[in-house]
Scaffold this motif. Structure first.
Motif, mmCIF file in Angstrom:
data_model
loop_
_atom_site.group_PDB
_atom_site.id
_atom_site.type_symbol
_atom_site.label_atom_id
_atom_site.label_comp_id
_atom_site.label_asym_id
_atom_site.label_seq_id
_atom_site.Cartn_x
_atom_site.Cartn_y
_atom_site.Cartn_z
ATOM 1 N N ARG A 22 27.857 42.928 35.738
ATOM 2 C CA ARG A 22 28.404 44.135 36.372
ATOM 3 C C ARG A 22 28.589 43.938 37.872
ATOM 4 N N ARG A 23 27.584 43.385 38.536
ATOM 5 C CA ARG A 23 27.683 43.172 39.990
ATOM 6 C C ARG A 23 28.805 42.180 40.329
ATOM 7 N N ALA A 24 28.891 41.129 39.520
ATOM 8 C CA ALA A 24 29.946 40.141 39.760
ATOM 9 C C ALA A 24 31.318 40.790 39.624
ATOM 10 N N ALA A 25 31.481 41.657 38.612
ATOM 11 C CA ALA A 25 32.767 42.328 38.405
ATOM 12 C C ALA A 25 33.082 43.267 39.564
ATOM 13 N N GLU A 26 32.085 43.988 40.061
ATOM 14 C CA GLU A 26 32.312 44.917 41.169
ATOM 15 C C GLU A 26 32.723 44.148 42.431
ATOM 16 N N MET A 27 32.062 43.016 42.697
ATOM 17 C CA MET A 27 32.413 42.224 43.879
ATOM 18 C C MET A 27 33.813 41.617 43.713
ATOM 19 N N ALA A 28 34.100 41.117 42.520
ATOM 20 C CA ALA A 28 35.421 40.531 42.280
ATOM 21 C C ALA A 28 36.515 41.578 42.459
ATOM 22 N N ARG A 29 36.261 42.792 42.020
ATOM 23 C CA ARG A 29 37.252 43.871 42.170
ATOM 24 C C ARG A 29 37.547 44.131 43.645
ATOM 25 N N LEU A 30 36.514 44.154 44.480
ATOM 26 C CA LEU A 30 36.718 44.394 45.909
ATOM 27 C C LEU A 30 37.551 43.275 46.535
ATOM 28 N N PHE A 31 37.254 42.027 46.176
ATOM 29 C CA PHE A 31 38.021 40.893 46.707
ATOM 30 C C PHE A 31 39.477 40.982 46.269
ATOM 31 N N ALA A 32 39.689 41.335 44.978
ATOM 32 C CA ALA A 32 41.058 41.425 44.479
ATOM 33 C C ALA A 32 41.809 42.562 45.155
ATOM 34 N N ASP A 33 41.116 43.693 45.425
ATOM 35 C CA ASP A 33 41.741 44.798 46.152
ATOM 36 C C ASP A 33 42.154 44.361 47.548
ATOM 37 N N ALA A 34 41.397 43.423 48.123
ATOM 38 C CA ALA A 34 41.729 42.910 49.454
ATOM 39 C C ALA A 34 42.873 41.902 49.418
ATOM 40 N N GLY A 35 43.370 41.616 48.212
ATOM 41 C CA GLY A 35 44.531 40.741 48.088
ATOM 42 C C GLY A 35 44.228 39.321 47.693
ATOM 43 N N LEU A 36 42.947 38.994 47.470
ATOM 44 C CA LEU A 36 42.585 37.623 47.132
ATOM 45 C C LEU A 36 42.721 37.362 45.635
ATOM 46 N N VAL A 37 42.927 36.105 45.302
ATOM 47 C CA VAL A 37 42.797 35.652 43.920
ATOM 48 C C VAL A 37 41.342 35.218 43.765
ATOM 49 N N VAL A 38 40.593 35.956 42.964
ATOM 50 C CA VAL A 38 39.162 35.701 42.788
ATOM 51 C C VAL A 38 38.968 34.971 41.462
ATOM 52 N N ILE A 39 38.339 33.809 41.519
ATOM 53 C CA ILE A 39 38.047 33.027 40.323
ATOM 54 C C ILE A 39 36.552 33.144 40.044
ATOM 55 N N THR A 40 36.180 33.752 38.916
ATOM 56 C CA THR A 40 34.760 33.823 38.561
ATOM 57 C C THR A 40 34.463 32.760 37.522
ATOM 58 N N SER A 41 33.341 32.114 37.677
ATOM 59 C CA SER A 41 32.903 31.095 36.733
ATOM 60 C C SER A 41 31.544 31.535 36.197
ATOM 61 N N LEU A 42 31.573 32.244 35.069
ATOM 62 C CA LEU A 42 30.363 32.827 34.495
ATOM 63 C C LEU A 42 30.374 32.634 32.989
ATOM 64 N N ILE A 43 29.240 32.271 32.418
ATOM 65 C CA ILE A 43 29.177 32.152 30.960
ATOM 66 C C ILE A 43 29.566 33.474 30.322
ATOM 67 N N SER A 44 29.048 34.576 30.846
ATOM 68 C CA SER A 44 29.311 35.940 30.328
ATOM 69 C C SER A 44 29.453 35.909 28.808
ATOM 70 N N PRO A 45 28.342 35.718 28.097
ATOM 71 C CA PRO A 45 28.407 35.386 26.674
ATOM 72 C C PRO A 45 28.809 36.516 25.745
#
Length: 642
Positions: free
Chosen positions: A518-541
């Motif tokens: 959840r925290r990773a998704a919230e941070m990624a959303r903020l980065f994407a809103d700022a215009g960045l391409v955010v690449i997450t590397s998580l098992i997220s099983p």
């Protein structure tokens, strides 16, 4: 739950949904079961021979005829003279069919009483004329108010034991009417009866010439049926999803509203949407439409990830999503409920883990006063605020009753019942002060379109999921380098990096892993809103956690399955983790003693067991470039407005 069907001779096949459901509640020994038995007899609803059977059972015990034996299904109930289980009885008067819900009155069986009353549209509160209003009478009245029942009548039973004394009856009537009034309930009538002898049940009694009101049967026939559930917004809690030949069947019971083939549905809390392709029937032709009360199996025109607990609705009248709710609850557990406790909140097929944020007030059963308290005792009634880490799809009880009521659980056991209060209802209550949160989202003067125009691409979250050793981190870093070389604003959020910083306070249990995602998704959303391409590397099983991440991020979320079989990943073992897991040094390791749920329909699947690193990277770069491309016309329009 015991179900007894006593059909009227004129009609023995009435659908249950067509019957008017009402509950009979009250203190133990005040005569609820006797009232029901006599009601069935006096309306001609007993099957032939049942009266003789009842007389024989009473004679065997050496007593007078006991109408309660008709309802007390368990031997323990007959021996102890109490009702343990909630019983449903089907019968009908000359006006309409009914379902009687006989709720147990004994204190130890209040859990059954709550579950039974929750299904009713009206209630009869039974009071012993000689004993008067008891604590359990008050508690049952509170349950009626708690569950939102507004059609209530009082039956003052055993009037024969006080020699049909009008003054005593009036005293009891005044006492219970005043108590109900403090709860905001106005009884439709207060009827003096002798259930044993049938006074004022189906016919007016000569023993009560001072009473000119309705009989019990007339009272029942005067209750108003609730607005049909078919006219309310659609709510279809998903019970399960089955794969049958080439079809995926979404199965559940329609709690309210109606649906038909071609309708567009949205599934809370993910927000995914698709149209109904068909409504399937077992060994029969497919249906065109279905309504509240029916259990259905539907197929969709799109392959969506849907699971038990999701709620299907029409997009324009979808349930509200929230992380916080205020409940009015009835607590049954021997262990008190305290702030910080974690409990389960079951609404339909949804099961949310919630923490108790605070206790607003505990209601005193005797005085009805609201008291400040730091805990809710057993059999206590209170209003509390709860918070869920996952979004909850909820309705307020005064809008949709079926999905506005909840069951509370602790360690798998039922420990209470609750209704969900709306924000408007809370604001209108002057008895409980609410603490303002003072949270306001800012209006950015730099829009997403403007950022895309400046960057030459849109913001996005590229969510890489796969087993440890599948190549997620390798591909993420290579993708970052390639996109940066092309002038893209890009950054990698790696799982291990998050664990050493933002999420360093989290362990590796199921709840902590869900919070990590959840925290990773919230941070990624903020980065994407700022215009960045955010690449997450998580098992997220787990598929449910990835679905929640998609719901957090929104339309810019792209799920990429970095695919490799377990044998390949274990052979690579770049961090030596599989070896440690096999040796028992790491517990709950994904792929070994904890499952990995591979995406069923990812936006992109890259098989690193079959492709070289360069080939996999090329496929990934091609996909991302298309996903983040901003149309030239859009860029010119935005630039022209600057």
């Amino acid at each position: 739950m015991t179900t007894l069907n006593f059909p009227h001779a004129a009609n023995d096949s009435v659908p249950q949904q067509a019957r008017f459901p009402f509950a009979i509640v009250g203190h133990v020994d005040h005569g609820k079961s006797t009232l029901i038995g006599r009601l069935l007899h006096d309306t001609g609803s007993l099957p032939e021979g049942k009266l003789a059977e009842l007389q024989a059972a009473s004679d065997k015990r050496g007593g007078t005829l006991e109408w309660s034996f008709l309802l007390d299904a368990f031997q323990a109930e007959r021996d102890q003279g109490i009702t343990i289980d909630t019983t449903q009885i089907f019968f009908q008067t000359a006006s309409r069919p009914y379902v009687i819900i006989d709720a147990p009155g004994h204190k130890e069986f209040l859990k059954n009483a709550v579950s039974g009353v929750a299904q009713a549209q009206a209630a009869l509160l039974v009071i012993d004329a000689a004993e008067g209003v008891r604590e359990q009478s008050r508690r049952h009245a509170l349950i009626l108010q708690l569950l939102g029942l507004r059609q209530v009548a009082v039956i003052v039973n055993k009037i024969d034991l006080i020699d049909f004394d009008a003054a005593r009856f009036q005293h009891v009537a005044d006492e219970i009417t005043a108590f109900l009034g403090e709860l905001g309930l106005s009884p439709k009538a207060v009827v003096p009866v002798s259930a044993r002898h049938g006074d004022n049940i189906a016919a007016r009694s000569a023993q009560t010439p001072w009473y000119s009101g309705e009989t019990v049967v007339e009272l029942l026939d005067g209750f108003e049926a609730a607005k049909p559930a078919t006219e309310q917004p659609l709510r279809l809690p998903v019970q399960d999803v089955f794969k049958f030949d080439h079809r995926r069947l979404v199965v559940g019971r329609i709690e309210s509203g109606r649906l038909k083939v071609g309708d567009r549905l949205t599934f809370a809390p993910t927000g995914k949407s698709a149209r109904i392709a068909s409504i399937e029937s077992w060994n029969a032709a497919p249906q065109i439409a279905a309504v509240a009360g029916q259990s259905v199996a539907i197929t969709l025109d799109d392959e969506l990830f849907i699971e038990r607990g999701h709620v299907a609705a029409h997009p324009e009248r979808a349930p509200r999503l929230t992380h916080e709710a205020t409940l009015r609850l009835f607590w049954l557990d021997a262990a008190s409920l305290e702030p910080g406790d974690r409990i389960g909140l079951k609404i339909g097929t949804s099961d949310y883990g919630v923490s108790v944020e605070g206790i607003r007030a505990v209601i005193d059963v005797e005085s009805l006063g609201r008291q400040v308290a730091d805990r809710v005792p057993q059999n206590g009634i209170a209003e509390v605020t709860v918070r869920s880490r996952q979004p909850m799809a909820i309705d307020q009880v005064d809008e949709i009753t079926r999905t506005g009521r909840a069951v509370l659980t602790r360690h798998g056991d039922i420990v209470g019942g609750a209704v969900i209060l709306s924000r408007s209802a809370q604001a209108a209550s002057d008895a409980i002060a609410t603490e303002p949160r003072h949270l306001f989202s800012p209006d950015h003067h730099v829009t997403r379109a403007a950022r895309a125009a400046a960057n030459g691409h849109q913001g996005a979250v590229i969510w890489l999921t796969g087993l440890s050793g599948s190549g997620k981190s390798t591909l993420a870093m290579a993708l970052e380098r390639e996109l940066f070389a092309r002038g893209r604003q890009v950054y990698v959020l790696d799982g291990d990096t998050l664990r050493t910083g933002l999420n360093s306070d989290l362990g590796f249990g199921a709840e902590a892993r869900a919070e990590n995602i959840r925290r990773a998704a919230e941070m990624a959303r903020l980065f994407a809103d700022a215009g960045l391409v955010v690449i997450t590397s998580l098992i997220s099983p787990f598929a449910a956690e990835r679905a929640k991440a998609r719901a957090i991020v929104g339309a810019n979320f792209h799920e990429v399955h970095v695919k490799a079989d377990l044998a390949t990943c274990e052979a690579r073992d770049p961090k030596g983790l599989y070896a440690k897991a096999r040796a028992g040094e790491i517990r709950n390791f994904t792929g070994i003693d904890s499952p990995y749920e591979a995406p069923e329909n990812p936006d992109l699947a890259v098989d690193t067991a079959l492709r070289s690193k360069d080939a996999a990277l090329a496929e990934l770069v091609s996909y991302v470039e298309k996903a983040i491309s901003a149309r030239t016309a859009d860029l010119r329009q935005v630039v022209g407005k600057q």
